[in-house]
Design a protein around this motif. Structure first.
Motif, PDB file in Angstrom:
ATOM      1  N   ALA A 157       1.711   5.352  -6.211  1.00 29.39           N
ATOM      2  CA  ALA A 157       3.612   6.643  -6.798  1.00 29.39           C
ATOM      3  C   ALA A 157       2.412   8.207  -6.821  1.00 29.39           C
ATOM      4  O   ALA A 157       3.468   8.732  -6.518  1.00 29.39           O
ATOM      5  CB  ALA A 157       3.677   6.094  -8.297  1.00 29.39           C
ATOM      6  N   ILE A 158       1.514   8.390  -6.594  1.00 28.07           N
ATOM      7  CA  ILE A 158       0.129   9.387  -6.879  1.00 28.07           C
ATOM      8  C   ILE A 158       0.622   9.875  -5.628  1.00 28.07           C
ATOM      9  O   ILE A 158       1.307  10.871  -5.318  1.00 28.07           O
ATOM     10  CB  ILE A 158      -0.508   9.763  -7.369  1.00 28.07           C
ATOM     11  CG1 ILE A 158      -0.652   9.553  -9.005  1.00 28.07           C
ATOM     12  CG2 ILE A 158      -1.499  10.941  -7.427  1.00 28.07           C
ATOM     13  CD1 ILE A 158      -2.157   8.859  -9.882  1.00 28.07           C
ATOM     14  N   VAL A 159       0.433   9.467  -4.825  1.00 34.77           N
ATOM     15  CA  VAL A 159       0.689   9.754  -3.593  1.00 34.77           C
ATOM     16  C   VAL A 159       2.043   9.754  -2.939  1.00 34.77           C
ATOM     17  O   VAL A 159       1.703  10.757  -1.986  1.00 34.77           O
ATOM     18  CB  VAL A 159       0.065   8.244  -2.620  1.00 34.77           C
ATOM     19  CG1 VAL A 159       0.049   8.734  -0.639  1.00 34.77           C
ATOM     20  CG2 VAL A 159      -1.555   8.325  -2.427  1.00 34.77           C
ATOM     21  N   ALA A 160       2.530   9.478  -2.835  1.00 26.15           N
ATOM     22  CA  ALA A 160       4.410   9.321  -2.458  1.00 26.15           C
ATOM     23  C   ALA A 160       5.167  11.087  -3.480  1.00 26.15           C
ATOM     24  O   ALA A 160       5.542  11.374  -2.000  1.00 26.15           O
ATOM     25  CB  ALA A 160       4.930   7.672  -3.098  1.00 26.15           C
ATOM     26  N   LEU A 209      -6.871   6.095  -5.592  1.00 25.04           N
ATOM     27  CA  LEU A 209      -6.301   6.762  -4.935  1.00 25.04           C
ATOM     28  C   LEU A 209      -6.868   6.749  -4.131  1.00 25.04           C
ATOM     29  O   LEU A 209      -6.327   7.375  -2.626  1.00 25.04           O
ATOM     30  CB  LEU A 209      -6.377   7.957  -6.350  1.00 25.04           C
ATOM     31  CG  LEU A 209      -5.446   8.376  -6.984  1.00 25.04           C
ATOM     32  CD1 LEU A 209      -5.867   9.239  -7.867  1.00 25.04           C
ATOM     33  CD2 LEU A 209      -4.178   8.148  -5.787  1.00 25.04           C
ATOM     34  N   ALA A 210      -8.521   7.320  -3.546  1.00 22.33           N
ATOM     35  CA  ALA A 210      -9.229   7.181  -1.986  1.00 22.33           C
ATOM     36  C   ALA A 210      -8.227   5.827  -1.164  1.00 22.33           C
ATOM     37  O   ALA A 210      -8.051   6.898  -0.484  1.00 22.33           O
ATOM     38  CB  ALA A 210     -10.404   7.349  -2.320  1.00 22.33           C
ATOM     39  N   ARG A 211      -8.417   5.233  -1.755  1.00 19.51           N
ATOM     40  CA  ARG A 211      -7.713   3.684  -1.087  1.00 19.51           C
ATOM     41  C   ARG A 211      -6.607   4.002  -0.306  1.00 19.51           C
ATOM     42  O   ARG A 211      -6.082   4.135   0.387  1.00 19.51           O
ATOM     43  CB  ARG A 211      -8.058   2.302  -1.734  1.00 19.51           C
ATOM     44  CG  ARG A 211      -8.635   1.867  -1.757  1.00 19.51           C
ATOM     45  CD  ARG A 211      -8.708  -0.222  -1.840  1.00 19.51           C
ATOM     46  NE  ARG A 211      -9.682  -0.563  -1.828  1.00 19.51           N
ATOM     47  CZ  ARG A 211     -10.892  -0.318  -2.961  1.00 19.51           C
ATOM     48  NH1 ARG A 211     -10.324  -0.854  -4.113  1.00 19.51           N
ATOM     49  NH2 ARG A 211     -12.004  -0.874  -2.768  1.00 19.51           N
ATOM     50  N   ALA A 212      -5.656   5.005  -1.711  1.00 21.19           N
ATOM     51  CA  ALA A 212      -4.009   4.860  -1.606  1.00 21.19           C
ATOM     52  C   ALA A 212      -3.787   6.150  -0.032  1.00 21.19           C
ATOM     53  O   ALA A 212      -2.912   5.675   0.525  1.00 21.19           O
ATOM     54  CB  ALA A 212      -3.641   5.101  -2.829  1.00 21.19           C
ATOM     55  N   THR A 219      -5.112  -1.390 -15.828  1.00 22.96           N
ATOM     56  CA  THR A 219      -4.027  -0.894 -15.097  1.00 22.96           C
ATOM     57  C   THR A 219      -3.847   0.704 -16.460  1.00 22.96           C
ATOM     58  O   THR A 219      -5.311   1.196 -16.112  1.00 22.96           O
ATOM     59  CB  THR A 219      -2.841  -1.636 -15.938  1.00 22.96           C
ATOM     60  OG1 THR A 219      -3.444  -1.904 -17.160  1.00 22.96           O
ATOM     61  CG2 THR A 219      -2.642  -3.212 -15.782  1.00 22.96           C
ATOM     62  N   ASN A 220      -2.607   0.954 -15.487  1.00 20.60           N
ATOM     63  CA  ASN A 220      -3.020   2.340 -16.364  1.00 20.60           C
ATOM     64  C   ASN A 220      -1.314   2.990 -16.435  1.00 20.60           C
ATOM     65  O   ASN A 220      -0.086   1.739 -15.699  1.00 20.60           O
ATOM     66  CB  ASN A 220      -3.832   3.371 -15.841  1.00 20.60           C
ATOM     67  CG  ASN A 220      -3.455   4.339 -15.960  1.00 20.60           C
ATOM     68  OD1 ASN A 220      -4.044   4.703 -16.979  1.00 20.60           O
ATOM     69  ND2 ASN A 220      -4.011   5.695 -15.076  1.00 20.60           N
ATOM     70  N   GLN A 221      -0.928   3.763 -17.157  1.00 18.56           N
ATOM     71  CA  GLN A 221       0.514   3.847 -17.606  1.00 18.56           C
ATOM     72  C   GLN A 221      -0.014   6.118 -17.241  1.00 18.56           C
ATOM     73  O   GLN A 221      -0.314   5.902 -18.494  1.00 18.56           O
ATOM     74  CB  GLN A 221       0.850   3.248 -19.043  1.00 18.56           C
ATOM     75  CG  GLN A 221       2.234   3.638 -19.367  1.00 18.56           C
ATOM     76  CD  GLN A 221       2.750   5.096 -19.640  1.00 18.56           C
ATOM     77  OE1 GLN A 221       2.375   5.901 -20.654  1.00 18.56           O
ATOM     78  NE2 GLN A 221       3.664   5.822 -19.356  1.00 18.56           N
ATOM     79  N   ILE A 222       0.991   6.068 -16.325  1.00 16.99           N
ATOM     80  CA  ILE A 222       0.784   7.713 -16.247  1.00 16.99           C
ATOM     81  C   ILE A 222       1.444   8.173 -16.612  1.00 16.99           C
ATOM     82  O   ILE A 222       3.466   7.228 -15.887  1.00 16.99           O
ATOM     83  CB  ILE A 222       1.029   7.832 -14.613  1.00 16.99           C
ATOM     84  CG1 ILE A 222       0.985   6.828 -13.194  1.00 16.99           C
ATOM     85  CG2 ILE A 222      -1.227   7.442 -14.819  1.00 16.99           C
ATOM     86  CD1 ILE A 222       0.741   7.321 -11.902  1.00 16.99           C
TER      87      ILE A 222
END
Ligand code: CTP
Length: 393
Positions: free
Chosen positions: A383-386, A217-220, A358-361
């Motif tokens: 996807a979270i950032v968008a 997330l920090a990178r995104a 990996t993750n499934q959110i």
């Protein structure tokens, strides 16, 4: 997310680092084509880059290898999403700044349509030479990304600024060049990793969070143009490059204090850390010893809820929480979002998410619930950032 990267290599001992860079970019899933100046081929053989990239290496301005029309300097940049020159010598930088095109690399730079980034590598005196300073300023004015060289011991034996950034740092920062700037100008504070509650000087209560989701997330967020600060506990992964601040805070209490010290002026708070709900009330300053079979008694006390406390501030930033659940995932996550009074919560199954790549959110917000298929953590973070960008003023 896979891109075509054109990697230009000019003459310099740092060319050895570019071998690792090609490997890392390939590992990220990109297609890499290497173009070398003649001087570069004296430091590392083109065969090395051919083997690492899996593509033919070009080192001559009018080579026919890039498409048969003998115009490598045009063809190569038309295919590329980005052109990175690493290492970029003072000579190559000077030529590009002045619009000179007299070899393959400088022709590619002049004829490109894609963004150009350079990773200078040179002796400290050359780096601070007034002509080089002027050239760097010119390149930046022309919209070229200059990855600042690091300071340290140099191949020439002198010490100072001029070392090419490590391959891992360049591979980390490069995607910023093609990422849409959905969070431009925003300040984002993220917590990540596992907290550690001391029992005595060597033992403690912690959990299996690896910190990978917070790093993704920090990178995104950084790639999307945000200024990112990270407060982290125990991490089993490297921190991202290009952060505005990074502070380790191991216990929940220390993390609470670090977050509240930094929260003023933040637009977004993303609470990814796996924070221990309880701390050890009777932690010992000395190492606990075995006492004739008597079992130690560990007393617990409740930790502050960092996320809820930020959400309760008079003017809270946009808060995103994570809910790591092992059962009734969505139901628990919905309740958690309302209980903590936050606009967005990301639900995930601990067995799928924690300690994994990996993750499934499922993203839960006022607009509803969006479940994503299982993906890599970088894709989940994007996807979270968008979704976040849509909701920010
Ligand atoms: N969190 C926090 N401070 C705490 C506990 C949790 O900031 N003391 C944050 C986490 O970073 C996460 C969210 O709250 O974003 C939910 O964490 P989680 O451990 O799933 O939930 P808890 O609040 O601990 O609730 P429960 O133990 O009932 O699952």
């Amino acid at each position: 997310m896979s891109k075509h990267i054109l990697l230009g290599i000019s003459g310099g001992i740092a060319a050895y680092k570019s071998c690792e860079l090609v490997r890392l970019l390939k590992k990220q899933g990109h297609d890499v084509t290497v173009a070398m100046s003649r001087a570069a081929t004296e430091f590392v053989s083109p065969l090395t880059f051919q083997a690492l990239s899996g593509n033919p290496v070009l080192s001559d301005t009018h080579s026919g290898e890039s498409g048969g029309n003998g115009m490598a300097h045009i063809n190569l940049t038309r295919r590329a999403n980005v052109f990175l020159i690493a290492p970029a010598s003072a000579n190559t930088l000077a030529k590009i700044a002045g619009g000179i095109a007299d070899n393959l690399l400088t022709n590619l730079a002049a004829a490109r349509k894609c963004p150009l980034a350079v990773a200078p590598a040179m002796n400290v005196e050359m780096w601070f030479n007034p002509a080089n300073r002027r050239n760097i300023a010119l390149l930046q004015t022309d919209g070229i990304t200059v990855f600042q060289p690091a300071s340290g011991e140099q191949a020439c034996g002198e010490t100072g600024v001029g070392r090419m950034p490590e391959a891992a740092e360049l591979a980390d920062l490069l995607p910023d060049l093609w990422t849409p700037k959905q969070l431009q100008g925003k300040k984002v504070l993220i917590t990540g990793g596992a907290t550690f509650e001391a029992i005595d000087p060597v033992r403690g209560i912690t959990n299996i969070s690896s910190g990978q989701m917070s790093v993704a997330l920090a990178r995104a967020c950084r790639a999307a143009g945000a200024e990112v600060s990270l407060v982290y506990g125990q991490m089993q992964t490297a921190l991202p490059a290009g952060l505005a601040a990074a502070e380790q805070a191991l216990s929940a209490q220390a993390m609470y204090e670090a977050v509240h010290r930094r929260i003023a002026g933040q637009d977004v708070f993303i609470s990814v850390a796996a924070v221990a709900d309880y701390k050890v009330k009777n932690s010992s300053v000395h190492k606990l010893k075995k006492a004739n079979g008597a079992l130690p008694v560990i007393e617990l006390a409740e930790n502050p809820d960092i996320l809820a406390s930020v959400a309760a501030l008079p003017q809270p930033p946009f808060c995103i929480g994570f809910a790591a659940e092992s059962h009734n995932i969505i139901e628990h996550a919905r309740a958690k979002r309302l209980r903590k009074n936050i606009p967005m919560l990301v639900a995930n199954d601990v067995s799928v998410a924690m300690g994994k790549t990996t993750n499934q959110i499922t993203i839960i917000d006022a607009g509803g619930e969006t479940s994503l298929p299982e993906t890599g953590k970088p894709e989940a973070a994007a996807a979270i950032v968008a979704r976040l960008a849509e909701q920010l003023p």
